[in-house]
Design a protein around this motif. Structure first.
Motif, PDB file in Angstrom:
ATOM      1  N   THR A   1     114.782 109.265  19.721  1.00 42.62           N
ATOM      2  CA  THR A   1     114.276 109.784  20.995  1.00 42.62           C
ATOM      3  C   THR A   1     115.428 110.186  21.908  1.00 42.62           C
ATOM      4  OG1 THR A   1     112.325 108.371  20.785  1.00 42.62           O
ATOM      5  CG2 THR A   1     112.780 109.266  22.970  1.00 42.62           C
ATOM      6  N   VAL A   2     116.479 109.368  21.929  1.00 43.42           N
ATOM      7  CA  VAL A   2     117.655 109.717  22.735  1.00 43.42           C
ATOM      8  C   VAL A   2     118.308 110.990  22.193  1.00 43.42           C
ATOM      9  CG1 VAL A   2     119.960 108.961  23.463  1.00 43.42           C
ATOM     10  CG2 VAL A   2     118.044 107.362  23.547  1.00 43.42           C
ATOM     11  N   CYS A   3     118.358 111.151  20.888  1.00 46.52           N
ATOM     12  CA  CYS A   3     118.901 112.390  20.305  1.00 46.52           C
ATOM     13  C   CYS A   3     118.087 113.603  20.750  1.00 46.52           C
ATOM     14  CB  CYS A   3     118.930 112.301  18.779  1.00 46.52           C
ATOM     15  SG  CYS A   3     120.167 111.163  18.146  1.00 46.52           S
ATOM     16  N   LEU A   4     116.769 113.479  20.726  1.00 52.88           N
ATOM     17  CA  LEU A   4     115.915 114.566  21.204  1.00 52.88           C
ATOM     18  C   LEU A   4     116.133 114.821  22.693  1.00 52.88           C
ATOM     19  CD1 LEU A   4     112.565 113.816  19.344  1.00 52.88           C
ATOM     20  CD2 LEU A   4     114.122 115.725  18.950  1.00 52.88           C
ATOM     21  N   LEU A   5     116.327 113.763  23.432  1.00 50.35           N
ATOM     22  CA  LEU A   5     116.619 113.873  24.860  1.00 50.35           C
ATOM     23  C   LEU A   5     117.895 114.680  25.088  1.00 50.35           C
ATOM     24  CD1 LEU A   5     116.112 112.656  27.838  1.00 50.35           C
ATOM     25  CD2 LEU A   5     117.689 110.900  27.106  1.00 50.35           C
ATOM     26  N   ILE A   6     118.927 114.393  24.314  1.00 49.95           N
ATOM     27  CA  ILE A   6     120.197 115.124  24.425  1.00 49.95           C
ATOM     28  C   ILE A   6     119.980 116.601  24.097  1.00 49.95           C
ATOM     29  CG2 ILE A   6     122.492 115.394  23.392  1.00 49.95           C
ATOM     30  CD1 ILE A   6     122.460 112.292  23.031  1.00 49.95           C
ATOM     31  N   ILE A   7     119.244 116.874  23.041  1.00 45.51           N
ATOM     32  CA  ILE A   7     118.958 118.259  22.659  1.00 45.51           C
ATOM     33  C   ILE A   7     118.212 118.976  23.780  1.00 45.51           C
ATOM     34  CG2 ILE A   7     117.596 119.701  21.073  1.00 45.51           C
ATOM     35  CD1 ILE A   7     118.299 117.566  18.890  1.00 45.51           C
ATOM     36  N   MET A   8     117.225 118.287  24.342  1.00 42.84           N
ATOM     37  CA  MET A   8     116.454 118.894  25.422  1.00 42.84           C
ATOM     38  C   MET A   8     117.318 119.169  26.651  1.00 42.84           C
ATOM     39  SD  MET A   8     112.909 116.732  25.064  1.00 42.84           S
ATOM     40  CE  MET A   8     112.155 117.407  26.512  1.00 42.84           C
ATOM     41  N   MET A   9     118.203 118.238  27.000  1.00 44.22           N
ATOM     42  CA  MET A   9     119.080 118.445  28.152  1.00 44.22           C
ATOM     43  C   MET A   9     120.003 119.641  27.922  1.00 44.22           C
ATOM     44  SD  MET A   9     120.046 114.488  29.077  1.00 44.22           S
ATOM     45  CE  MET A   9     121.166 114.904  30.412  1.00 44.22           C
ATOM     46  N   PHE A  10     120.512 119.750  26.735  1.00 44.62           N
ATOM     47  CA  PHE A  10     121.399 120.868  26.398  1.00 44.62           C
ATOM     48  C   PHE A  10     120.626 122.178  26.396  1.00 44.62           C
ATOM     49  CE2 PHE A  10     124.217 123.301  23.523  1.00 44.62           C
ATOM     50  CZ  PHE A  10     125.405 123.143  24.226  1.00 44.62           C
TER      51      PHE A  10
ATOM     52  N   ARG B   1     110.899 117.242  33.532  1.00 41.63           N
ATOM     53  CA  ARG B   1     109.807 116.268  33.375  1.00 41.63           C
ATOM     54  C   ARG B   1     109.761 115.719  31.956  1.00 41.63           C
ATOM     55  NH1 ARG B   1     104.707 118.317  36.998  1.00 41.63           N
ATOM     56  NH2 ARG B   1     105.908 118.474  38.919  1.00 41.63           N
ATOM     57  N   TYR B   2     109.967 116.597  30.979  1.00 38.82           N
ATOM     58  CA  TYR B   2     109.972 116.163  29.584  1.00 38.82           C
ATOM     59  C   TYR B   2     111.162 115.256  29.301  1.00 38.82           C
ATOM     60  CZ  TYR B   2     106.543 119.880  29.157  1.00 38.82           C
ATOM     61  OH  TYR B   2     105.449 120.674  29.328  1.00 38.82           O
ATOM     62  N   VAL B   3     112.307 115.590  29.896  1.00 39.84           N
ATOM     63  CA  VAL B   3     113.499 114.762  29.738  1.00 39.84           C
ATOM     64  C   VAL B   3     113.239 113.371  30.323  1.00 39.84           C
ATOM     65  CG1 VAL B   3     115.890 114.468  30.509  1.00 39.84           C
ATOM     66  CG2 VAL B   3     115.133 116.680  29.616  1.00 39.84           C
ATOM     67  N   ALA B   4     112.622 113.323  31.507  1.00 42.31           N
ATOM     68  CA  ALA B   4     112.317 112.037  32.136  1.00 42.31           C
ATOM     69  C   ALA B   4     111.350 111.221  31.272  1.00 42.31           C
ATOM     70  CB  ALA B   4     111.724 112.259  33.530  1.00 42.31           C
ATOM     71  N   VAL B   5     110.326 111.874  30.732  1.00 42.54           N
ATOM     72  CA  VAL B   5     109.359 111.180  29.865  1.00 42.54           C
ATOM     73  C   VAL B   5     110.057 110.658  28.610  1.00 42.54           C
ATOM     74  CG1 VAL B   5     107.321 111.534  28.396  1.00 42.54           C
ATOM     75  CG2 VAL B   5     107.334 112.386  30.747  1.00 42.54           C
TER      76      VAL B   5
ATOM     77  N   VAL C   1     112.035 107.543  29.461  1.00 39.96           N
ATOM     78  CA  VAL C   1     111.151 106.379  29.616  1.00 39.96           C
ATOM     79  C   VAL C   1     110.681 105.890  28.249  1.00 39.96           C
ATOM     80  CG1 VAL C   1     108.906 105.609  30.511  1.00 39.96           C
ATOM     81  CG2 VAL C   1     110.446 106.947  31.963  1.00 39.96           C
ATOM     82  N   ILE C   2     110.315 106.797  27.374  1.00 37.82           N
ATOM     83  CA  ILE C   2     109.887 106.415  26.016  1.00 37.82           C
ATOM     84  C   ILE C   2     111.029 105.696  25.290  1.00 37.82           C
ATOM     85  CG2 ILE C   2     109.275 107.331  23.737  1.00 37.82           C
ATOM     86  CD1 ILE C   2     107.635 109.489  25.237  1.00 37.82           C
ATOM     87  N   ALA C   3     112.234 106.224  25.407  1.00 42.73           N
ATOM     88  CA  ALA C   3     113.388 105.602  24.743  1.00 42.73           C
ATOM     89  C   ALA C   3     113.603 104.177  25.255  1.00 42.73           C
ATOM     90  CB  ALA C   3     114.643 106.443  24.958  1.00 42.73           C
ATOM     91  N   VAL C   4     113.527 103.994  26.557  1.00 45.75           N
ATOM     92  CA  VAL C   4     113.730 102.657  27.126  1.00 45.75           C
ATOM     93  C   VAL C   4     112.610 101.713  26.695  1.00 45.75           C
ATOM     94  CG1 VAL C   4     113.858 101.338  29.279  1.00 45.75           C
ATOM     95  CG2 VAL C   4     115.127 103.479  29.056  1.00 45.75           C
ATOM     96  N   LEU C   5     111.377 102.202  26.652  1.00 44.97           N
ATOM     97  CA  LEU C   5     110.269 101.362  26.196  1.00 44.97           C
ATOM     98  C   LEU C   5     110.425 100.967  24.729  1.00 44.97           C
ATOM     99  CD1 LEU C   5     107.233 103.094  27.954  1.00 44.97           C
ATOM    100  CD2 LEU C   5     108.198 100.837  28.464  1.00 44.97           C
ATOM    101  N   LEU C   6     110.875 101.897  23.900  1.00 44.87           N
ATOM    102  CA  LEU C   6     111.113 101.575  22.491  1.00 44.87           C
ATOM    103  C   LEU C   6     112.206 100.523  22.346  1.00 44.87           C
ATOM    104  CD1 LEU C   6     110.865 105.158  20.964  1.00 44.87           C
ATOM    105  CD2 LEU C   6     109.342 103.234  20.460  1.00 44.87           C
TER     106      LEU C   6
END
Length: 156
Positions: free
Chosen positions: A91-100, A111-115, A118-123
């Motif tokens: 999820t963090v990898c996808l987050l990085i891709i999305m930020m880039f 909003r997707y990055v924030a979600v 949150v998902i990464a932290v919950l996992l």
């Protein structure tokens, strides 16, 4: 001159911002290393005990089977914790891709990055809860026989 989506992007700054979560990934990796080490020790202990069960009788057989049941529960919890932490890392990898991608294509994904964060932290938190359960079971299952303690007792 061809039109590019990336003409206004400041590539070095984008890379710096998008890779900030890499520190999160490093922490996840270190945590997974701890869980994997515990899982390996539990598996080794189970492999040591399993061949002893067929030859054991009476109370010794019951003790071995009981310990194997505890080890099975610990293996299950550790494996699930590793699964959740791996999902967190992905999820963090996808987050990085999305930020880039957000910076490069100039499309608001905040909003997707924030979600995703949150998902990464919950996992990760879920994995930590399972790890806590595994360690509590390990401590609860640790029994030192009283006669061994009495043998080592020092005079007061």
């Amino acid at each position: 001159m061809p039109v590019s989506l990336f003409t206004n992007a400041n590539i070095p700054e984008t890379i710096q911002q998008a890779t900030a979560p890499v520190f999160f990934l490093a922490g996840i990796g270190a945590f997974m290393n701890v869980i994997a080490g515990r899982l390996a020790r539990v598996v080794d202990r189970a492999r040591l005990l399993e061949p002893q069960v067929p030859d054991a009788t009476g109370d010794e057989r019951l003790r071995l089977i009981g310990e194997l049941r505890v080890l099975e529960k610990r293996m299950s919890l550790a494996a699930r914790a590793i699964y959740l932490c791996t999902a967190c890392g992905l999820t963090v990898c996808l987050l990085i891709i999305m930020m880039f991608a957000e910076e490069l294509i100039r499309f608001d994904l905040s909003r997707y990055v924030a979600v995703m964060f949150v998902i990464a932290v919950l996992l990760l938190a879920s994995g930590m809860v399972l790890f806590l359960r595994e360690t509590r079971i390990a401590v609860a299952a640790l029994h030192v026989r009283q006669e061994l303690i009495d043998l080592g007792a020092l005079p007061e």
